[in-house]
Write an enzyme that holds these catalytic residues in place. Structure first.
Site, PDB file in Angstrom:
ATOM      1  CB  CYS B  37      16.300   7.250  33.348  1.00  0.00           C
ATOM      2  SG  CYS B  37      17.512   6.549  34.056  1.00  0.00           S
ATOM      3  CB  CYS B 106       5.532   5.540  35.578  1.00  0.00           C
ATOM      4  SG  CYS B 106       6.492   6.271  34.472  1.00  0.00           S
TER       5      CYS B 106
END
Lengths: 404, 132, 381
Positions: B37, B106
């Site tokens: 990912c 994030c």
């Protein structure tokens, strides 16, 4: 930033050569006129310049000027060739198309568009070195295959396909053969007098010419027909309508003239720089070159830095301008489909950098780049939990990662 | 991609990079994400007997925003209780770093890393209690 | 001998300010607008600035502007792209459209759509009754140009669009000859798509745009890298787009001056033309201010164009794009003008650089050439 980054992205676009710019500018200021407007000398001067440029483009690739059709760029050339030939020959040859999974999006998406209107397509996977296996190509041909489209030079990994051999297979099987040569001009010798190719796409801005101009080679003997995709005043013998930008055409002609005259010298120079870069970067642990090194244009290096994430790497090396993946797709965060097609895992695909060297790259640029990469890759690996695991001897591919 | 000054600061001068002794009963480890990912975050916290986080270290494989998010949380964690740590929201991280929408994940990952580290220390403490 | 350019509807000289903004992107700046490094971001910023300038010029939002390489491409994109997304029906175009509308419409016939043309009257105005009648059958798209390139006649687009929308048809307009010559307001025109082009307004060749109503679904003409939100793939021609943007801004800023100046020249010219016995087309209806389209009985247009050219005046015998063929103007034939008269048609189209003196000289030369040609014809007869 103290100074402009070092430009190592010549495969995305090249700067316009100053000699090319110098020739273009008068056509923007003095010789204005619509080349299709035959009634007054403003138009005549433009027409003469356009025909000279057509000669120059033809000469670089061993074609006849009458086989060159101007377009707005390689994307349009690819669309025109693929949709134009497929539609024209569908009723006589069939509706199956063969292309390669690593083609430029302009080819892949043009083929997809044909699928949407009833064609079928085979997207051949290349070998892990990026090259097409000839036996697999041959096996993909069906009785109703109308067209094959294979790029001469891959934009990301720079590998050169065996166009002659693929073209011969197409000839034997009565399949129209299109080649996207946008990345090949000035890098690879092209002689269409000998090459068994029916249609070939070019653009100027990858060969030190201006953006917004390209060309399509359409073979005359044996004659290849295409259905126009853009209709209007019937310019370019009806194959492509629309007012032509004289200054851009003139620029492409000059760019291709320079390419013809200086190609040999230039390729030797860029090859030396590329090899220096290659050796410098290979001194870093866990680096992987993507694509065959032998059948490759001399100015391209595509290399993956394992255990470093691609975007953070790009951020770390912003003193140099490079691509991670193709310029046309790098706005998205998807890993390069080209690298996936040659079997690279997502991590290596993500951490790949394409360096493309050109006419204005210096020795010092390459030396700086090597040192920059060494220090930044090292810094990022110190930050990377994956690098720790690798150093501890853990096989990361065997780790069970939490779904995310 | 335009990064905020705060992201650039954390990216260029990351705080608290490193590891703690994972076998220490007072150290909790959270590793989240996956290489495929594009991000893996490893967060380690050291908790004292009063349940306060004394030290925090990270290592991150990921983009600049992922590195900045993990760097930022190590600063935030020190001095907080594990319960306070557990309640840190990704939106606070995203806001502090002015993350653009495509980089919100994030901050989510950083929140997940905290929760995983806290869960790990709690599991260790529970195991220690049961053993005792 | 100096050349006087009276063919501004065909193409215009590049403005010096426009050249200034283009030069850095032709000479120094490298960078593909899709690249993420600073060269790419600089190029991207320039493209987006130009998009705002184009949008401002037609009172649209920047997100409605799709850049193309030319007006021709934008027209092809509109016809092909709008119709392709709909079930087979009719495509209606005015009888006086440029070939880059009529040919793509015809090409759609082979794919199952029907292309029909809407009549115009003697003054080049769209026949609203005919449009109304044609709309009785299911219609996908109506395309009517804002201002005709030959006669300069302006259509009542808003009215046409309202009627077409009542019949659930989409409306496109080729506004290439309108930009910079008349006020343009995309929203007020009430159309779904509009074509504009750079080189007709002092911008460079190589840039055009399709302005879109965002509710419209449209298929791209060029597939590939996904530029222009997937609607027009291909590396952006940064220099040309930058030039187009500034040209739009300047064209709108200078609109009033352009209109006043060219109309003065046109009126002066037409006064003289009438005295010389010219038949003036479209004179009684609203036209763009810079254009005059006329003919003289028994004089071949091509012959007169060549004669005038030798005397230093660049004029057109019809649309530049179709100058290759010597067919009489399809616009005039559609207006019901006799082919013999239509064959004599000449277009003059003025720009800001033209002067009263040039028009006066032109009229003098024209008178001489007419006399010479008539004499010649008389001898031959």
């Amino acid at each position: 930033m103290d100074r402009d980054p070092i430009y190592l992205d010549y495969s995305a676009t090249t700067p316009v050569d100053p000699r090319v710019a110098a020739i273009m500018i008068p056509y923007l200021t003095e010789h204005y006129g619509n080349p299709a407007s035959r009634s007054h000398p403003f138009g005549w001067t433009a027409e003469k310049a356009v025909e000279n440029a057509r000669e120059e483009v033809a000469k670089l690739v061993g074609a006849d000027a009458r086989e060159i059709v101007w377009t707005s760029g390689a994307t349009e050339s690819n669309n025109l060739a693929i949709k134009g030939a497929a539609n024209f020959y569908a009723s006589t040859k069939g509706k199956h198309i063969i292309t390669i999974a690593t083609e430029h999006k302009a080819v892949i998406d043009a083929v997809r568009e044909l699928e949407r209107i009833g064609f079928t397509a085979t997207y051949l996977q290349p070998e892990s070195n990026g090259l097409v296996d000839l036996a697999k190509f041959k096996a993909a041909i069906q009785p109703d295959t109308v067209l094959a489209s294979v790029m001469m030079v891959n934009n990301e990994i720079g590998v050169i396909q065996d166009i002659e051999a693929i073209g011969n297979i197409c000839r034997e099987n009565n399949v129209i053969f299109h080649v996207d040569a946008a990345q090949a001009t000035g890098k690879v010798e092209i002689n269409l007098e000998k090459l068994p190719v029916d249609l070939m796409s070019f653009c100027a801005h990858k060969t030190y010419g201006p953006k917004g101009i390209g060309a399509l080679y359409v073979r005359r003997k044996p004659r290849i027909r295409i259905e126009a995709q853009m209709h209007g005043g019937g310019h370019e013998r009806g194959m492509r309508s629309g007012s032509l930008a004289t200054h851009q055409i003139v620029g492409m002609g000059e760019a291709f003239r320079i390419a013809r005259e200086e190609m040999e010298f230039e390729n030797a120079r860029t090859r030396k720089l590329r090899d220096k870069l290659l050796h410098g970067l290979q001194s870093i642990e866990e680096t992987y070159v993507n694509g065959d090194l032998e059948h490759r244009v001399p100015h391209n290096l595509n290399i993956s830095f394992n255990y470093v994430e691609g975007e953070s790497l790009i951020m770390a090396i912003k003193d140099i301008a490079v691509s991670s993946g193709s310029a046309c797709t790098s706005a998205s965060l998807e890993p390069s489909y080209v690298l996936r097609a040659i079997g690279r895992n997502d991590e290596l695909a993500h951490s790949s950098i394409r360096f493309s060297i050109g006419r204005f790259t210096t020795d010092a640029d390459v030396e700086y780049t090597i040192e920059l990469l060494k220090s930044k890759v090292n810094k990022l690996r110190e930050l990377s939990p994956l690098w720790d695991m690798f150093k501890d001897g853990i096989d990361i591919s065997k780790v069970q990662w939490a779904a995310h | 991609m335009a990064y905020s000054d705060k992201v650039l600061d954390h990216y260029e001068n990351p705080r608290n990079v490193g590891s703690l002794d994972k076998n220490d009963p007072n150290v909790g480890t959270g590793m989240v994400g996956a290489p495929a990912c594009g991000d893996v975050m490893k967060l380690m916290i050291k908790v004292n007997d009063s349940g306060i986080i004394e030290d925090a270290k990270f290592k991150t494989y990921g983009c600049g925003s992922a590195i900045a998010s993990s760097s930022l949380v190590t600063e935030w964690l020190k001095g907080r209780t594990i319960d306070e740590a557990y309640s840190i929201k990704n939106s606070e991280i995203a806001e502090e770093l002015a993350l653009p929408p495509v980089k919100i994940h994030c901050s989510v990952l950083a929140e997940d890393a905290i929760k995983a580290a806290v869960a790990d220390i709690k599991a260790k403490q529970l195991a220690a209690k049961e053993a005792a | 001998m100096s050349h006087v350019f009276f063919d501004h509807n065909s193409t215009t000289a590049l403005r010096s300010e426009v050249l200034e903004v283009m030069l850095p992107f032709m000479v120094e700046q490298q960078g593909n607008a899709t690249s993420r490094h600073s060269y790419g971001r600089t190029a991207r910023a320039v493209v987006e600035r130009a998009r705002e300038q184009v949008a401002d010029a037609v009172n649209a939002h920047p997100s409605q502007v799709v850049f193309t390489a030319s007006g021709t491409e934008a027209n092809n994109f509109a016809i092909h792209g709008i119709a392709s997304n709909l079930c087979h029906g009719q495509i209606l175009i005015s009888a006086v459209e440029h070939p880059c509308i009529s040919r793509p419409a015809l090409a759609m016939q082979s794919r199952g759509w029907q292309a029909l043309s809407i009549d115009v009257d003697l003054h080049c105005k769209l026949d609203m009754h005919h449009l109304h009648n044609l709309l009785a059958a299911p219609t996908n798209l109506v395309s009517v140009m804002l201002a005709n390139n030959e006669t300069g006649v302006i259509q009542d687009l808003a009215q046409i669009a309202t009627l077409a929308h009542q019949h659930k048809a989409f409306v496109h307009t080729d506004a290439v000859q309108g930009l910079g010559k008349v006020e343009m307001n995309f929203a007020d025109l009430n159309v779904n798509a509009m074509t504009v082009s750079s080189h007709k307004i002092g911008g460079p060749l190589g840039a055009g745009a399709l302005v879109l109503d965002k509710r419209l679904d449209i298929q791209p003409l060029l597939h590939g890298g996904g530029q222009e939100k997937g609607l027009r793939s291909g590396t952006e021609n940064v220099a040309a787009i930058a030039g187009f943007g500034l040209a739009c801004e300047l064209a709108v800023k200078n609109l009033a001056a352009f209109a006043a100046h060219t109309q003065q020249l046109r009126d002066l010219c037409e006064e003289g033309l009438s005295k010389l016995g010219a038949i003036l087309f479209g004179q009684q209806v609203k036209r763009i201010p810079n254009t005059s389209f006329f003919a003289f009985n028994n004089i071949e247009g091509e012959t007169l164009v060549t004669a005038l050219d030798r005397k230093g005046f660049a004029v057109a015998s019809g649309s530049a794009c179709s100058s290759d063929n010597s067919e009489p103007s399809h616009v005039l034939l559609a207006m019901g003008i006799e082919p013999d008269v239509a064959r004599g048609a000449i277009r003059v189209s003025f720009g800001l650089s033209n002067t009263i003196e040039q028009v006066q000289q032109f009229l003098t030369v024209l008178e001489q050439e007419l006399a010479r040609l008539r004499n010649l014809t008389a001898i031959l007869a």
